[in-house]
Enzyme design. Sequence first.
Site, PDB file in Angstrom:
ATOM      1  N   GLY A 152       1.632  -2.326   5.060  1.00 27.53           N
ATOM      2  CA  GLY A 152       2.298  -3.504   5.578  1.00 27.53           C
ATOM      3  C   GLY A 152       1.338  -4.510   6.154  1.00 27.53           C
ATOM      4  O   GLY A 152       0.153  -4.551   5.805  1.00 27.53           O
ATOM      5  N   ARG A 207      -4.676   1.947  -1.373  1.00 31.30           N
ATOM      6  CA  ARG A 207      -4.962   0.623  -0.821  1.00 31.30           C
ATOM      7  C   ARG A 207      -4.782  -0.494  -1.840  1.00 31.30           C
ATOM      8  O   ARG A 207      -5.320  -0.431  -2.943  1.00 31.30           O
ATOM      9  CB  ARG A 207      -6.401   0.592  -0.291  1.00 31.30           C
ATOM     10  CG  ARG A 207      -6.781  -0.724   0.362  1.00 31.30           C
ATOM     11  CD  ARG A 207      -8.221  -0.695   0.824  1.00 31.30           C
ATOM     12  NE  ARG A 207      -8.571  -1.905   1.551  1.00 31.30           N
ATOM     13  CZ  ARG A 207      -9.809  -2.321   1.751  1.00 31.30           C
ATOM     14  NH1 ARG A 207     -10.820  -1.593   1.308  1.00 31.30           N
ATOM     15  NH2 ARG A 207     -10.046  -3.429   2.416  1.00 31.30           N
ATOM     16  N   LEU A 208      -4.031  -1.503  -1.421  1.00 38.27           N
ATOM     17  CA  LEU A 208      -3.998  -2.792  -2.087  1.00 38.27           C
ATOM     18  C   LEU A 208      -4.708  -3.751  -1.145  1.00 38.27           C
ATOM     19  O   LEU A 208      -4.194  -4.059  -0.070  1.00 38.27           O
ATOM     20  CB  LEU A 208      -2.568  -3.255  -2.359  1.00 38.27           C
ATOM     21  CG  LEU A 208      -2.423  -4.627  -3.013  1.00 38.27           C
ATOM     22  CD1 LEU A 208      -3.037  -4.613  -4.415  1.00 38.27           C
ATOM     23  CD2 LEU A 208      -0.962  -5.054  -3.083  1.00 38.27           C
ATOM     24  N   CYS A 248       0.859  -1.176   0.000  1.00 35.48           N
ATOM     25  CA  CYS A 248       0.000   0.000   0.000  1.00 35.48           C
ATOM     26  C   CYS A 248       0.903   1.236   0.000  1.00 35.48           C
ATOM     27  O   CYS A 248       2.118   1.120  -0.017  1.00 35.48           O
ATOM     28  CB  CYS A 248      -0.901   0.029   1.234  1.00 35.48           C
ATOM     29  SG  CYS A 248      -2.129  -1.298   1.293  1.00 35.48           S
TER      30      CYS A 248
END
Length: 202
Positions: free
Chosen positions: A77, A50-51, A2
């Site tokens: 993370g 955001r991932l 992210c």
Amino acid sequence: MCGIAGILSVRPDAPPDHQAVRRMCNAMVHRGPDDHGFRVDGPCALGHRRLSIIDLRPEGAQPMTNEDDSIAVVVNGEIYNFRELRRELEDKGHTFKSRSDSEVCLHLYEEDGIDFLDRLRGMFAIALWDGPRRRLVLARDRFGKKPLFYHVGDDGLAFASELGALAASGHFEPRANLDAIDAFLCLQYVPSPSTAFEGVKK
């Protein structure tokens, strides 16, 4: 992966440059193509790319806030021990909005203050804004697995997950750090806290 970014203004007559935070986040779209979020509270502006990995629902979006909306956090993370920490915090009465590991940071900070970092196991870069105390907490995992770059200037502090994103803020003039370049040519890396730009640290 992210991306986090933010600005803390130190001038009482000037709010944080939220457009600069948007520029930094736009420069990190490759780090978080699934979603983005922003929050401004007093002198602090936070941004997140955001991932989605843990809790893919909208409830997992960031910035996240605690129950009374007074503390906000953005995280890049993974917190490996978040499940056990969450159970402990729920037993103490904390209410969670998501299933995300990032939300644990908020409630753990409410319990332990700045010492919450000692309880985290994982790879992370965190920016937490405590509105009532006007406190910004920036932290990185002990091995520096997740990146965090920052610049302190007359107007305040700007930070981001990538050097290029921080440069996109427009809060400093990118000038080569010749000592860092010399170190890289000798060592094949730039020792902390230096970076390739003057006035920017990691």
